[in-house]
Design an enzyme around this catalytic site. Structure first.
Site, PDB file in Angstrom:
ATOM      1  N   CYS A  43       0.833  -1.213   0.000  1.00 38.35           N
ATOM      2  CA  CYS A  43       0.000   0.000   0.000  1.00 38.35           C
ATOM      3  C   CYS A  43       0.863   1.257   0.000  1.00 38.35           C
ATOM      4  O   CYS A  43       1.537   1.563   0.993  1.00 38.35           O
ATOM      5  CB  CYS A  43      -0.926  -0.039   1.221  1.00 38.35           C
ATOM      6  N   CYS A  46       0.034   3.800   2.686  1.00 37.55           N
ATOM      7  CA  CYS A  46       0.490   3.300   3.991  1.00 37.55           C
ATOM      8  C   CYS A  46       1.947   3.665   4.229  1.00 37.55           C
ATOM      9  O   CYS A  46       2.345   4.024   5.336  1.00 37.55           O
ATOM     10  CB  CYS A  46       0.331   1.782   4.071  1.00 37.55           C
TER      11      CYS A  46
END
Length: 293
Positions: A43, A46
Site C-alpha cells: 500500500c 500506507c
C-alpha cells in the site's frame, strides 16, 4: 503472535496480530491511548502515513502508543473493525474506538487527530518536563511532570519522569510512589523497575558510612557480612555494579540466613537496574541460580 516492538528505545511502536490484539490494544487502552494503524506492505499511502505515525509516537514520550496491524496477514482483525480501505487508523481509549480516519493524511492533520485522542496539556507538560530534566533543571522538571499528572493521572511518561527526578533529588518516597503507579502491563514497566532498584540502593547507601570507611571495615573484618552488604549498596549506588555483585555473591556463599537473603534480593534488584539484556545480568544471573539451586 509475539508482539514486536520497534523504533528508537523499542517502546513506541508494536506490531501485533490476532493472538495479542486483545492484550496490546484493548487491555492497554485502559491505561494509555492506543492508536492502531491497519496497513499492508504493497500500500503506497500506507508507506507515506506509517513513518509520520511512528515519528509522532516517539515524540509523544509515552502519552500514547502506536500499534501496527498488517491487514493482509490478519484479515479477521480488519473484518472485526469494519476496515474497507487502508491505511485505516483507529484510536482506542478504555477498550473502545474513540476516533478514526482512513487514507494518508498530512502531518498537521495527523497531529490534530492525535490532539483529540490525548490531553495535549498533559503531553506538553510531560515533554517540557523532559526538556527541563535534560537541561539539569530538576525543580522545573518536577513541577512540569506533576502538572502533566494533574491533567492526566495515568500519564506513564510523566510518572517515569517524576520518579527519575525525585530519586535524583533524594526524595525517595515520592520517587517510589510515582514509579509504583506505572502499570505492570505497561511497556515502561521495565524502566520503572530499574528506577525503583536504583532508589533502593540510594536509600540503602544513604544509611551507611562512607565508602572508604566501609572498605577498611571489610578489609579488617572479612567475615563482617553487614559491612559487605552496606558496601555493596554504596557501590551499586555509585555505578560500580560488578564489584557490588561480587560482594553480594560472596555474602550469599557465606550465609543462607538473613544476610544471604538480603544479598539475594539486592542481586535481583541490581539485575532490574541493569536490565535483562545487560552483560553483567547475563553473567551473574546464572551464578546466582547455581548457588540457589
Amino acid at each position: 503472535m509475539t508482539p514486536v516492538e520497534t523504533t528508537g528505545a523499542g517502546r513506541a511502536v508494536t506490531n501485533v496480530g490476532v493472538d495479542d490484539f486483545e492484550r496490546e490494544v484493548i487491555e492497554r487502552s485502559h491505561q494509555t491511548p492506543i492508536v492502531v494503524d491497519f496497513w499492508a506492505p504493497w500500500c503506497g499511502p500506507c508507506r507515506m502515513l506509517g513513518p509520520i505515525l511512528e515519528r509522532l509516537a516517539e515524540e509523544a514520550a509515552g502519552a500514547w502508543r502506536l500499534v501496527k496491524v498488517n491487514a493482509d496477514e490478519f484479515p479477521s482483525l480488519g473484518a472485526r473493525f469494519g476496515i474497507q480501505g487502508i491505511p485505516a487508523v483507529k484510536a482506542f481509549r478504555r477498550g473502545r474506538v474513540v476516533a478514526e480516519f482512513v487514507g494518508a493524511q498530512p502531518e498537521r492533520a495527523v497531529r490534530d487527530f492525535l490532539a483529540g485522542v490525548v490531553d495535549p496539556r498533559a503531553d506538553d507538560a510531560a515533554q517540557g518536563g523532559r526538556r527541563a530534566e535534560l537541561a539539569g533543571d530538576l525543580g522545573e522538571a518536577g513541577r512540569l511532570y506533576e502538572a502533566a499528572l494533574a491533567s492526566r493521572a495515568d500519564h506513564e511518561a510523566a510518572l517515569i519522569g517524576l520518579g527519575r527526578v525525585r530519586s535524583l533529588q533524594d526524595r525517595l518516597d515520592e520517587a517510589e510512589a510515582a514509579l509504583g503507579r506505572v502499570p505492570v502491563s505497561s511497556s515502561l514497566r521495565a524502566e520503572a523497575d530499574s528506577l525503583l532498584a536504583r532508589a533502593r540502593f540510594r536509600r540503602q547507601a544513604g544509611l551507611t558510612a562512607d565508602e572508604v570507611a566501609l572498605r577498611r571495615r571489610v578489609s579488617a573484618q572479612p567475615g563482617d557480612l553487614d559491612a559487605r552488604l552496606q558496601l555493596a549498596s554504596v557501590l551499586a549506588d555509585r555505578g560500580l555494579h560488578r564489584e557490588a555483585l561480587e560482594l553480594l555473591l560472596g555474602v550469599l556463599e557465606s550465609d543462607r540466613g538473613p544476610a544471604g537473603e538480603r544479598a539475594r534480593q539486592d542481586m535481583l534488584a541490581l539485575f532490574q537496574l541493569l536490565g535483562d539484556g545487560a552483560d553483567l545480568t547475563r553473567e551473574y544471573r546464572p551464578r546466582l541460580a547455581a548457588l540457589l539451586f
